[in-house]
Motif scaffolding. Structure first.
Motif, PDB file in Angstrom:
ATOM      1  N   GLU B  85       0.781  -1.339  -0.295  1.00  0.00           N
ATOM      2  CA  GLU B  85      -0.173   0.025   0.198  1.00  0.00           C
ATOM      3  C   GLU B  85       0.777   1.309  -0.065  1.00  0.00           C
ATOM      4  OE1 GLU B  85      -0.093  -2.146   2.667  1.00  0.00           O
ATOM      5  OE2 GLU B  85      -0.290  -1.263   4.097  1.00  0.00           O
ATOM      6  N   ASP B  86       2.092   1.373   0.519  1.00  0.00           N
ATOM      7  CA  ASP B  86       2.949   2.014  -0.010  1.00  0.00           C
ATOM      8  C   ASP B  86       3.509   2.170  -1.120  1.00  0.00           C
ATOM      9  OD1 ASP B  86       5.258   0.687   2.935  1.00  0.00           O
ATOM     10  OD2 ASP B  86       3.332   2.164   2.998  1.00  0.00           O
ATOM     11  N   SER B  87       3.171   1.725  -2.478  1.00  0.00           N
ATOM     12  CA  SER B  87       2.929   2.697  -3.737  1.00  0.00           C
ATOM     13  C   SER B  87       2.107   3.579  -3.747  1.00  0.00           C
ATOM     14  CB  SER B  87       2.825   1.025  -4.502  1.00  0.00           C
ATOM     15  OG  SER B  87       3.408   0.177  -4.259  1.00  0.00           O
ATOM     16  N   ALA B  88       2.851   4.599  -4.981  1.00  0.00           N
ATOM     17  CA  ALA B  88       2.983   6.030  -5.525  1.00  0.00           C
ATOM     18  C   ALA B  88       3.653   6.521  -5.588  1.00  0.00           C
ATOM     19  CB  ALA B  88       2.015   6.615  -3.353  1.00  0.00           C
ATOM     20  N   VAL B  89       3.470   7.945  -5.650  1.00  0.00           N
ATOM     21  CA  VAL B  89       4.543   8.594  -6.246  1.00  0.00           C
ATOM     22  C   VAL B  89       4.532   9.366  -5.254  1.00  0.00           C
ATOM     23  CG1 VAL B  89       5.162  11.110  -8.041  1.00  0.00           C
ATOM     24  CG2 VAL B  89       4.587   8.960  -9.044  1.00  0.00           C
ATOM     25  N   TYR B  90       5.724   9.923  -5.168  1.00  0.00           N
ATOM     26  CA  TYR B  90       5.526  10.354  -3.670  1.00  0.00           C
ATOM     27  C   TYR B  90       6.726  11.905  -4.180  1.00  0.00           C
ATOM     28  CZ  TYR B  90       5.119   6.762  -0.700  1.00  0.00           C
ATOM     29  OH  TYR B  90       4.433   5.708   0.114  1.00  0.00           O
ATOM     30  N   LEU B  91       6.378  13.024  -3.945  1.00  0.00           N
ATOM     31  CA  LEU B  91       6.300  14.187  -4.057  1.00  0.00           C
ATOM     32  C   LEU B  91       7.042  15.337  -3.448  1.00  0.00           C
ATOM     33  CD1 LEU B  91       3.164  15.078  -6.682  1.00  0.00           C
ATOM     34  CD2 LEU B  91       5.723  14.919  -7.748  1.00  0.00           C
ATOM     35  N   CYS B  92       7.924  15.622  -3.806  1.00  0.00           N
ATOM     36  CA  CYS B  92       8.304  17.013  -2.721  1.00  0.00           C
ATOM     37  C   CYS B  92       8.242  18.135  -3.255  1.00  0.00           C
ATOM     38  CB  CYS B  92       9.989  16.817  -3.065  1.00  0.00           C
ATOM     39  SG  CYS B  92      11.212  17.898  -1.943  1.00  0.00           S
ATOM     40  N   ALA B  93       8.146  19.379  -3.039  1.00  0.00           N
ATOM     41  CA  ALA B  93       8.085  20.808  -3.438  1.00  0.00           C
ATOM     42  C   ALA B  93       8.754  21.896  -1.993  1.00  0.00           C
ATOM     43  CB  ALA B  93       6.792  21.486  -3.326  1.00  0.00           C
ATOM     44  N   SER B  94       9.728  22.726  -2.860  1.00  0.00           N
ATOM     45  CA  SER B  94       9.704  23.795  -1.931  1.00  0.00           C
ATOM     46  C   SER B  94       9.001  25.186  -1.986  1.00  0.00           C
ATOM     47  CB  SER B  94      11.596  23.470  -2.017  1.00  0.00           C
ATOM     48  OG  SER B  94      11.410  24.280  -3.350  1.00  0.00           O
ATOM     49  N   SER B  95       9.447  25.953  -1.263  1.00  0.00           N
ATOM     50  CA  SER B  95       8.834  27.888  -1.072  1.00  0.00           C
ATOM     51  C   SER B  95       9.916  28.077  -0.836  1.00  0.00           C
ATOM     52  CB  SER B  95       7.039  27.410  -1.245  1.00  0.00           C
ATOM     53  OG  SER B  95       7.001  26.909   0.870  1.00  0.00           O
TER      54      SER B  95
END
Lengths: 110, 115
Positions: B85-95
């Motif tokens: 269930e950890d299968s996914a796309v992990y996105l990182c962002a910065s601001s």
């Protein structure tokens, strides 16, 4: 808990048609952003709206922030195939992070 | 750098193994965020950093998930004993700073597949 609900979840239209995507909440947000995401990429910021009742235009895209700052809409005029993608609204929470809606998948057929 | 860089872009791992996902934010951006996205869905908040501290980590799904940030730079998201269930796309962002007035710049994500 602050939640954002987007509608519709999926939209398939012909090139040249107009469409509106809605983003609603029972909570007040200090600002709201709209992003567009293409397959295999991260979301890209389109606009930020801050003031209740604010309207911003980006070429054929018109964004509106509700007077009470609980809802927003995105209107696209004369949609083109290049508009195809996942549209996400996001509200600034009171803890400093953005809360995202589930997204609206738009398909514009030539 | 010019944009947010994430590595690896794809990761296939066996159930039960640990994985580390890396994010290099835009230079000068003090805030860094991790989100998870399942196919065709919106973004699920995991954790964010303002500088080195994590004011909000309420989105981490379980104690198998942890994250750290070094200085106002690189962040690592670690998932221990991975599950399917950890299968996914992990996105990182910065601001530039935390808060909704500053737009996020996202990386292209790490696609994690647990088999």
């Amino acid at each position: 808990t602050q939640l954002l609900e987007q509608s519709p979840q999926f939209l398939s239209i012909q090139e040249g048609e107009n469409l509106t995507v809605y983003c609603n909440s029972s909570s007040v947000f200090s600002s709201l952003q709209w992003y567009r995401q293409e397959p295999g990429e991260g979301p890209v910021l389109l606009v930020t709206v801050v003031t209740g009742g604010e309207v911003k235009k980006l070429k054929r895209l018109t964004f509106q922030f509700g007077d009470a700052r609980k809802d927003s809409s995105l209107h696209i005029t004369a949609a083109q195939p290049g508009d195809t993608g996942l549209y996400l609204c996001a509200g600034a929470s009171n803890t400093g992070k953005l809360i995202f809606g589930q997204g609206t998948t738009l398909q514009v057929k030539p | 750098g010019a944009g947010v860089s994430q590595s690896p872009s794809n990761k296939v791992t066996e159930k039960g193994k640990d994985v580390e996902l890396r994010c290099d934010p835009i230079s000068g951006h003090t805030a860094l965020y991790w989100y998870r996205q399942r196919l065709g869905q919106g973004l699920e908040f995991l954790i964010y950093f303002q500088g080195n501290s994590a004011p909000d980590k309420s989105g981490l799904p379980s104690d198998r998930f942890s994250a750290e940030r070094t200085g106002e730079s690189v962040s690592t998201l670690t998932i221990q004993r991975t599950q399917q269930e950890d299968s996914a796309v992990y996105l990182c962002a910065s601001s530039l700073y935390a808060g909704g007035s500053y737009g996020y710049t996202f990386g292209s994500g790490t696609r994690l597949t647990v088999v």
